[in-house]
Write a protein that holds these residues in place. Structure first.
Motif, PDB file in Angstrom:
ATOM      1  N   UNK A  22       0.803  -1.216   0.000  1.00 14.89           N
ATOM      2  CA  UNK A  22       0.000   0.000   0.000  1.00 14.89           C
ATOM      3  C   UNK A  22       0.841   1.273   0.000  1.00 14.89           C
ATOM      4  N   UNK A  23       2.072   1.210   0.485  1.00 11.58           N
ATOM      5  CA  UNK A  23       2.926   2.388   0.568  1.00 11.58           C
ATOM      6  C   UNK A  23       4.361   1.957   0.806  1.00 11.58           C
ATOM      7  N   UNK A  24       5.280   2.916   0.673  1.00 11.24           N
ATOM      8  CA  UNK A  24       6.665   2.693   1.088  1.00 11.24           C
ATOM      9  C   UNK A  24       6.925   3.571   2.299  1.00 11.24           C
ATOM     10  N   UNK A  25       7.986   3.287   3.004  1.00  8.08           N
ATOM     11  CA  UNK A  25       8.391   4.099   4.147  1.00  8.08           C
ATOM     12  C   UNK A  25       9.728   4.746   3.818  1.00  8.08           C
ATOM     13  N   UNK A  26       9.937   5.948   4.338  1.00  5.03           N
ATOM     14  CA  UNK A  26      11.174   6.651   4.063  1.00  5.03           C
ATOM     15  C   UNK A  26      11.707   7.388   5.271  1.00  5.03           C
ATOM     16  N   UNK A  27      13.019   7.456   5.334  1.00  5.56           N
ATOM     17  CA  UNK A  27      13.728   8.192   6.375  1.00  5.56           C
ATOM     18  C   UNK A  27      14.689   9.126   5.647  1.00  5.56           C
ATOM     19  N   UNK A  28      14.410  10.429   5.691  1.00  2.00           N
ATOM     20  CA  UNK A  28      15.225  11.410   4.978  1.00  2.00           C
ATOM     21  C   UNK A  28      16.481  11.720   5.793  1.00  2.00           C
ATOM     22  N   UNK A  29      17.644  11.590   5.133  1.00  4.51           N
ATOM     23  CA  UNK A  29      18.932  11.868   5.782  1.00  4.51           C
ATOM     24  C   UNK A  29      19.777  12.750   4.867  1.00  4.51           C
ATOM     25  N   UNK A  30      20.706  13.495   5.461  1.00  2.00           N
ATOM     26  CA  UNK A  30      21.640  14.283   4.664  1.00  2.00           C
ATOM     27  C   UNK A  30      22.497  13.356   3.823  1.00  2.00           C
ATOM     28  N   UNK A  31      22.623  13.677   2.548  1.00  2.00           N
ATOM     29  CA  UNK A  31      23.438  12.852   1.651  1.00  2.00           C
ATOM     30  C   UNK A  31      24.878  12.753   2.142  1.00  2.00           C
ATOM     31  N   UNK A  32      25.385  13.840   2.723  1.00  2.00           N
ATOM     32  CA  UNK A  32      26.776  13.852   3.211  1.00  2.00           C
ATOM     33  C   UNK A  32      26.980  12.876   4.365  1.00  2.00           C
ATOM     34  N   UNK A  33      25.909  12.487   5.048  1.00  4.90           N
ATOM     35  CA  UNK A  33      26.047  11.574   6.187  1.00  4.90           C
ATOM     36  C   UNK A  33      25.725  10.129   5.819  1.00  4.90           C
ATOM     37  N   UNK A  34      25.456   9.860   4.546  1.00  6.26           N
ATOM     38  CA  UNK A  34      25.099   8.522   4.082  1.00  6.26           C
ATOM     39  C   UNK A  34      26.326   7.879   3.435  1.00  6.26           C
ATOM     40  N   UNK A  35      26.831   6.822   4.059  1.00  3.47           N
ATOM     41  CA  UNK A  35      28.024   6.127   3.553  1.00  3.47           C
ATOM     42  C   UNK A  35      27.614   4.748   3.080  1.00  3.47           C
ATOM     43  N   UNK A  36      27.743   4.500   1.799  1.00  2.27           N
ATOM     44  CA  UNK A  36      27.327   3.241   1.185  1.00  2.27           C
ATOM     45  C   UNK A  36      28.544   2.418   0.794  1.00  2.27           C
ATOM     46  N   UNK A  37      28.499   1.127   1.102  1.00  2.77           N
ATOM     47  CA  UNK A  37      29.525   0.193   0.642  1.00  2.77           C
ATOM     48  C   UNK A  37      28.854  -0.808  -0.274  1.00  2.77           C
ATOM     49  N   UNK A  38      29.470  -1.038  -1.430  1.00  2.00           N
ATOM     50  CA  UNK A  38      28.906  -1.917  -2.436  1.00  2.00           C
ATOM     51  C   UNK A  38      28.400  -1.091  -3.610  1.00  2.00           C
ATOM     52  N   UNK A  39      28.202  -1.754  -4.728  1.00  2.00           N
ATOM     53  CA  UNK A  39      27.735  -1.090  -5.943  1.00  2.00           C
ATOM     54  C   UNK A  39      26.278  -1.424  -6.198  1.00  2.00           C
ATOM     55  N   UNK A  40      25.375  -0.482  -5.958  1.00  2.00           N
ATOM     56  CA  UNK A  40      23.964  -0.767  -6.179  1.00  2.00           C
ATOM     57  C   UNK A  40      23.594  -0.676  -7.656  1.00  2.00           C
ATOM     58  N   UNK A  41      22.476  -1.263  -7.970  1.00  2.00           N
ATOM     59  CA  UNK A  41      21.864  -1.066  -9.281  1.00  2.00           C
ATOM     60  C   UNK A  41      21.039   0.212  -9.160  1.00  2.00           C
ATOM     61  N   UNK A  42      21.163   1.102 -10.120  1.00  2.00           N
ATOM     62  CA  UNK A  42      20.414   2.361 -10.111  1.00  2.00           C
ATOM     63  C   UNK A  42      19.467   2.369 -11.300  1.00  2.00           C
ATOM     64  N   UNK A  43      18.241   2.697 -11.027  1.00  2.00           N
ATOM     65  CA  UNK A  43      17.307   2.927 -12.119  1.00  2.00           C
ATOM     66  C   UNK A  43      16.514   4.177 -11.817  1.00  2.00           C
ATOM     67  N   UNK A  44      16.138   4.874 -12.871  1.00  2.00           N
ATOM     68  CA  UNK A  44      15.524   6.186 -12.725  1.00  2.00           C
ATOM     69  C   UNK A  44      14.190   6.234 -13.449  1.00  2.00           C
ATOM     70  N   UNK A  45      13.324   7.098 -12.942  1.00  2.00           N
ATOM     71  CA  UNK A  45      12.010   7.280 -13.537  1.00  2.00           C
ATOM     72  C   UNK A  45      11.505   8.666 -13.174  1.00  2.00           C
ATOM     73  N   UNK A  46      10.761   9.265 -14.084  1.00  4.53           N
ATOM     74  CA  UNK A  46      10.081  10.507 -13.760  1.00  4.53           C
ATOM     75  C   UNK A  46       8.844  10.113 -12.968  1.00  4.53           C
ATOM     76  N   UNK A  47       8.755  10.617 -11.742  1.00  2.00           N
ATOM     77  CA  UNK A  47       7.668  10.243 -10.845  1.00  2.00           C
ATOM     78  C   UNK A  47       6.439  11.116 -11.000  1.00  2.00           C
ATOM     79  N   UNK A  48       5.496  10.909 -10.127  1.00  5.26           N
ATOM     80  CA  UNK A  48       4.240  11.665 -10.131  1.00  5.26           C
ATOM     81  C   UNK A  48       4.486  13.161  -9.960  1.00  5.26           C
ATOM     82  N   UNK A  49       5.594  13.522  -9.353  1.00  9.10           N
ATOM     83  CA  UNK A  49       5.928  14.930  -9.139  1.00  9.10           C
ATOM     84  C   UNK A  49       6.365  15.612 -10.426  1.00  9.10           C
TER      85      UNK A  49
END
Length: 156
Positions: free
Chosen positions: A45-72
């Motif tokens: 029914x929905x997704x959940x989100x937690x907004x964080x500063x990009x500068x404080x987000x440290x990712x390890x590993x190579x994700x798959x990225x896909x893009x789409x123009x959303x409802x906005x």
């Protein structure tokens, strides 16, 4: 609650552990999104989100990225594990400098509680929540959400 009161770092991973991440500063705010894209992505029914500063987000590993123009009308980039397809985070043109982490991927996610819901115009009627902020589409100003999140004592 001030930023120094929030226990960081937060850590998380995809389902198989190939992608791991750390969040080194307090999240900005929490929400549920009822847009049709999130409904399709989660098969729920929905997704959940937690907004964080990009500068404080440290990712390890190579994700798959896909893009789409959303409802906005703006582009949204979803990041998933290339092996287990676990959706870990999103970045949008609507909010540069912010990463939306999927809280169900946090190592400890039991504390998570949304303070807002977005795109209620496409929500299942039974899935609407009694939260402080509800928006038929997207919000313009994140400041009230951040203030409510900080004042709400939401933390691990």
């Amino acid at each position: 609650m001030s930023e120094k009161d929030f226990p960081v770092p937060l850590q998380g991973q995809c389902r198989c552990g190939v992608l791991t991440y750390r969040i080194t500063s307090a999240p900005k705010f929490s929400f549920a999104c009822h847009c049709t894209d999130c409904q399709q992505l989660t098969s729920s029914a929905f997704s959940m989100g937690l907004a964080v500063d990009k500068a404080s987000f440290e990712l390890k590993g190579e994700p798959h990225r896909w893009s789409k123009v959303g409802s906005s009308g703006k582009e949204s980039h979803q990041f998933t594990c290339p092996f287990c397809t676990g959706w870990t985070h999103t970045e949008t043109e609507s909010h540069p400098g912010v990463v939306v982490v999927r809280p169900s991927t946090l190592d400890d996610h039991r504390w998570f509680r949304p303070i807002a819901q977005l795109y209620t115009r496409s929500a299942y009627p039974w899935a609407l929540m009694p939260v402080q902020f509800s928006f038929e589409t997207e919000f313009e100003d994140p400041a009230p959400l951040a203030e409510a999140f900080a004042a709400g004592g939401i933390r691990p």
